[in-house]
Design a protein around this motif. Structure first.
Motif, PDB file in Angstrom:
ATOM      1  N   CYS A  50     -51.556  50.549  38.086  1.00 16.81           N
ATOM      2  CA  CYS A  50     -51.225  51.434  39.202  1.00 16.81           C
ATOM      3  C   CYS A  50     -52.570  51.923  39.849  1.00 16.81           C
ATOM      4  CB  CYS A  50     -49.916  52.441  39.241  1.00 16.81           C
ATOM      5  SG  CYS A  50     -50.311  53.607  37.788  1.00 16.81           S
ATOM      6  N   ALA A  51     -53.496  52.607  38.845  1.00 17.32           N
ATOM      7  CA  ALA A  51     -54.432  53.031  39.306  1.00 17.32           C
ATOM      8  C   ALA A  51     -55.556  52.420  40.032  1.00 17.32           C
ATOM      9  CB  ALA A  51     -55.358  53.869  37.843  1.00 17.32           C
ATOM     10  N   ARG A  52     -55.461  51.167  39.837  1.00 15.56           N
ATOM     11  CA  ARG A  52     -56.466  50.006  40.590  1.00 15.56           C
ATOM     12  C   ARG A  52     -56.046  50.200  42.079  1.00 15.56           C
ATOM     13  NH1 ARG A  52     -55.417  44.291  38.420  1.00 15.56           N
ATOM     14  NH2 ARG A  52     -55.520  45.577  36.486  1.00 15.56           N
ATOM     15  N   LYS A  53     -54.849  50.285  42.506  1.00 13.37           N
ATOM     16  CA  LYS A  53     -54.450  50.345  43.829  1.00 13.37           C
ATOM     17  C   LYS A  53     -54.455  51.580  44.348  1.00 13.37           C
ATOM     18  CE  LYS A  53     -50.456  49.061  46.689  1.00 13.37           C
ATOM     19  NZ  LYS A  53     -49.102  48.460  46.739  1.00 13.37           N
ATOM     20  N   ASN A  54     -54.033  52.968  43.669  1.00 11.65           N
ATOM     21  CA  ASN A  54     -53.864  53.902  44.265  1.00 11.65           C
ATOM     22  C   ASN A  54     -54.820  55.108  44.045  1.00 11.65           C
ATOM     23  OD1 ASN A  54     -50.897  53.537  45.402  1.00 11.65           O
ATOM     24  ND2 ASN A  54     -50.650  53.103  43.184  1.00 11.65           N
ATOM     25  N   LEU A  55     -55.748  54.954  43.022  1.00 10.48           N
ATOM     26  CA  LEU A  55     -56.598  56.122  42.671  1.00 10.48           C
ATOM     27  C   LEU A  55     -57.996  55.878  43.541  1.00 10.48           C
ATOM     28  CD1 LEU A  55     -57.112  58.577  40.999  1.00 10.48           C
ATOM     29  CD2 LEU A  55     -58.211  57.103  39.321  1.00 10.48           C
ATOM     30  N   ASN A  56     -58.384  56.801  44.233  1.00 12.63           N
ATOM     31  CA  ASN A  56     -59.564  57.005  45.028  1.00 12.63           C
ATOM     32  C   ASN A  56     -60.522  57.817  44.196  1.00 12.63           C
ATOM     33  OD1 ASN A  56     -61.605  56.966  46.843  1.00 12.63           O
ATOM     34  ND2 ASN A  56     -60.509  58.206  48.495  1.00 12.63           N
ATOM     35  N   ARG A  57     -61.578  56.991  43.577  1.00 10.46           N
ATOM     36  CA  ARG A  57     -62.524  57.668  42.645  1.00 10.46           C
ATOM     37  C   ARG A  57     -63.853  58.388  43.384  1.00 10.46           C
ATOM     38  NH1 ARG A  57     -60.622  53.161  40.564  1.00 10.46           N
ATOM     39  NH2 ARG A  57     -59.497  53.148  38.198  1.00 10.46           N
ATOM     40  N   ASN A  58     -63.860  58.184  44.651  1.00 12.41           N
ATOM     41  CA  ASN A  58     -65.124  58.357  45.384  1.00 12.41           C
ATOM     42  C   ASN A  58     -65.366  59.829  45.483  1.00 12.41           C
ATOM     43  OD1 ASN A  58     -65.697  55.757  45.658  1.00 12.41           O
ATOM     44  ND2 ASN A  58     -64.640  55.566  47.664  1.00 12.41           N
ATOM     45  N   HIS A  59     -64.236  60.744  45.539  1.00 12.94           N
ATOM     46  CA  HIS A  59     -64.331  61.945  46.017  1.00 12.94           C
ATOM     47  C   HIS A  59     -63.729  62.982  44.747  1.00 12.94           C
ATOM     48  CE1 HIS A  59     -60.306  60.865  46.956  1.00 12.94           C
ATOM     49  NE2 HIS A  59     -59.807  61.891  46.742  1.00 12.94           N
ATOM     50  N   LEU A  60     -63.373  62.489  43.586  1.00 15.38           N
ATOM     51  CA  LEU A  60     -62.895  63.149  42.482  1.00 15.38           C
ATOM     52  C   LEU A  60     -64.204  63.651  41.538  1.00 15.38           C
ATOM     53  CD1 LEU A  60     -60.163  60.953  41.256  1.00 15.38           C
ATOM     54  CD2 LEU A  60     -60.101  63.017  42.627  1.00 15.38           C
TER      55      LEU A  60
END
Length: 541
Positions: A50-60
């Motif tokens: 699920c993280a592959r599709k929903n997690l936005n890592r750029n601003h974390l």
């Protein structure tokens, strides 16, 4: 929360991520897992999907591992309904624990502001919104990434791994009896100890149950802050770094033993169940309140319809009343013409009546004069009756006084007789007591003399009271005679007053009181009464 519910939440995230076309169907090959799996490995697999599709890592500002831990915490705290969301109360619970774990201070005002913003949009967050809330530093400002990661790990270990407490302590060996530093990790049913805090090499477990106990030990062998954990098969001696840590470990281990004895879950699980039950009660109360509001709204709408129907009826009644008023005015105008004619006739009749009233007024004035004279007689009679009443009261007072004097006289007579009897007895005693009796006799004679004087005085008072009584009786007789004379005068004048009535058409009689004062029959009766009084003997009057 059971294992099944925990796995279902993780599967839901994975299923939602794999269901690209939103059809609600995913192929078996995509969901295929092994039979033997570790719970955390299973969560890792679902997280990867699920993280592959929903997690936005750029601003974390946090790592993927920290985001995974927040994802697991979300699955533990979220509601047991789909789609999965976490409510405001659980968000506050998680952020408070995270702030405490990082060593920061909780700011209630900042969260209240965020809650207001959240309520304007929605009242809950998804797992990805919660990760963004923590990862973008909204509530971790001023903290470096390492501190935030350590705080997330601590909360993760407590809520997900059920780690209630952990830390370095010294443990005494069972064989060599030496003291070795170990990393202790407390879970609801066991205390595990490792070589170091990286948990790579476990050295053993202390299995807890309801029969275990923990107790403090005195300092010995150069070791301080000692306590003992007793189990059914063996005991473990442990040394904490200071007294505070020792007391904390004893208290938390004893809490675990008590919960195991009572068959209750870990504190954070029980707290979550209590919060959930409280929300369910509040939701039930809210639903009941909404149902009542709907019922009240329905009743209000029905009342509004009834009022509208009543208003229409009132409008119809008003229209009908207006029509009736128009007819009434028309009828009134017709009657006014007739009344004008009748009014002219009434004027003529009124003039005739005014002439008759003027004549009757003079007669009425004479009648009122007679009434005033009679009222004056009545007042005098009332005064005479008051005098008679006062005389009777005086008579009653004198009578009571005379009775009291008679009673006192009788008492004195009885006293004199008693003294006389005592004197007779004294004379009849022996000669030896004669002198003493003589002295007593002289004393009693003096008392007798004083009593005789009092009796004479009472006799004089009684004579005076009798004369006063006779005087009052005379006044009463005079008042009675005066009352009788006034009664005769009133009786004589009462016949002179009669209501003035229309006279007969016969010729009117002329008397001393004016014309038409009496009728023919009344005049005959008066003459007869006057003749009887004249012929009555003088002594009867």
């Amino acid at each position: 929360m059971g294992l099944r519910d925990e796995l279902l939440k993780a599967i839901w995230h994975a299923f939602t991520a794999l269901d690209v076309d939103k059809s609600g169907k995913v192929s078996k090959s995509q969901l295929k897992v092994q039979d033997n799996f570790d719970r955390m490995n299973f969560n890792r697999m679902c997280w990867t999907l699920c993280a592959r599709k929903n997690l936005n890592r750029n601003h974390l500002l946090i790592s993927d591992d920290d985001a995974f831990k927040i994802w697991c915490i979300f699955n533990f705290l979220c509601e047991d309904r789909y789609p999965l969301v976490i409510v405001t109360e659980e968000i506050e619970y998680f952020l408070r624990k995270l702030t405490d774990a990082m060593g920061g201070s909780w700011t209630e005002e900042r969260f209240e502001e965020y809650k207001l913003q959240l309520n304007r949009k929605q009242q809950c967050l998804t797992t990805w919104e919660l990760i963004d809330l923590v990862g973008m530093g909204h509530f971790t400002k001023g903290m470096d990434r390492q501190t935030v990661a350590m705080g997330i790990t601590e909360v993760f270990q407590e809520l997900i791994m059920d780690v209630l407490k952990q830390g370095y302590m010294m443990k005494k060996g069972h064989k060599r009896k030496n003291w070795t530093e170990r990393w202790f990790l407390l879970q609801p049913s066991s205390v595990s100890y490792y070589v170091s805090e990286d948990l790579t090499e476990k050295k053993g477990d202390i299995l807890l149950d309801g029969n275990c106990c923990v107790e403090s030990l005195p300092d010995k062998e150069g070791k301080k802050c000692l306590f003992l954990v007793k189990c059914s098969d063996k005991s473990f001696e442990i040394s904490a770094s200071d007294k505070k840590k020792k007391q904390e470990w004893i208290q938390v281990i004893q809490t675990c033993i008590t919960l195991l004895k009572l068959g209750r879950p870990a504190p954070h699980h029980e707290a979550r169940l209590k919060r959930k039950e409280q929300r369910q009660r509040q939701q039930a109360e809210q639903e009941e309140l909404e149902l009542r509001m709907r019922e009240l709204q329905t009743a209000n709408e029905n009342k509004q319809r009834e009022l509208e129907a009543m208003r229409r009826k009132l409008e119809e009644a008003a229209a009908s009343a207006a029509e009736e008023e128009r007819k009434r005015l028309q009828t009134q105008s017709e009657l006014e013409g007739r009344y004008r004619i009748d009014l002219e006739k009434e004027k003529m009749v009124r003039q005739q009546m005014e002439e008759q009233v003027a004549q009757k007024s003079s007669e009425l004035e004479q009648y009122l004069q007679r009434v005033r004279e009679l009222e004056d007689m009545y007042h005098r009679l009332q005064e005479a009756l008051e005098e008679e009443k006062q005389a009777r009261q005086d008579e009653e007072t004198v009578r009571k006084l005379q009775a009291r004097l008679l009673e006192e006289e009788a008492a004195k007579r009885a006293e004199l007789e008693q003294i006389h009897l005592h004197q007779q007895r004294a004379i009849s005693q022996t000669e030896a007591e004669k002198q003493e009796l003589e002295r007593e006799r002289l004393a009693k004679e003096s008392a007798l003399q004083a009593a005789m004087q009092q009796l004479e005085q009472l006799e004089n008072e009684r004579q005076g009271a009798l004369e006063q009584y006779q005087e009052v009786m005379k006044k009463l007789q005079d008042a009675t005679n005066n009352t009788k004379s006034w009664k005769d005068k009133v009786a004589h004048h009462e016949g002179l007053i009669r209501l003035i009535q229309p006279g007969s058409k016969a010729p009117q009689k002329i008397t001393n009181w004016g014309p038409a004062a009496f009728t023919e029959a009344e005049l005959t009766l008066r003459e007869k009464d006057w003749q009887d009084k004249k012929n009555r003997p003088a002594h009867s009057q």
